[in-house]
Design an enzyme around this catalytic site. Sequence first.
Site, PDB file in Angstrom:
ATOM      1  CD  GLU A  50      44.654  39.412  37.033  1.00  0.00           C
ATOM      2  OE1 GLU A  50      44.575  38.556  36.614  1.00  0.00           O
ATOM      3  OE2 GLU A  50      43.488  40.108  36.630  1.00  0.00           O
ATOM      4  CD  GLU A  61      40.141  50.794  39.313  1.00  0.00           C
ATOM      5  OE1 GLU A  61      40.943  50.075  39.634  1.00  0.00           O
ATOM      6  OE2 GLU A  61      39.465  50.988  38.246  1.00  0.00           O
TER       7      GLU A  61
END
Length: 136
Positions: A50, A61
């Site tokens: 993040e 992913e």
Amino acid sequence: MTTSGEIDWADLLQQATEAATHAYAPYSDFPVGAAGLTDDGRIVIGCNVENASYGLGLCAECGMVSHLHQSGGGRLVAMVAANPEGDKLAPCGRCRQLLHEAGGGSLLVDTESGARPLRELLVDAFGPEDLDARKV
Ligand code: THU
């Protein structure tokens, strides 16, 4: 993959679970790991990363697909995403599109409802062939 060529789902889930422990998710406090099996038998993994600029966060992913290309390319044939407790997670919509590029509709995605081909999770997907077929 096992010696018989079957997908070792338990191992894939374990690798995704372990990858989730490396997530950088201080904003959502929702660590995710992803593990994929390639068509030549490699395992590729990723975790979410993040950012203080919230919208820039990268899903697990994304890291896994980067690992796919960095480690020799090829196609994904199976994958699973999980939290650090080993609970399977459904790939988000954006990641379904990312997975489609890396594995196509036959990519098997393990979910709470079992392993399902990506074409069931991303119906009538837009893909590279559409660019060739529909280019003006
Ligand atoms: N997340 C993933 O890494 N993969 C998914 O498919 C679902 C969501 C991450 C994004 C964000 O860092 C956190 O989970 C909460 O949405």
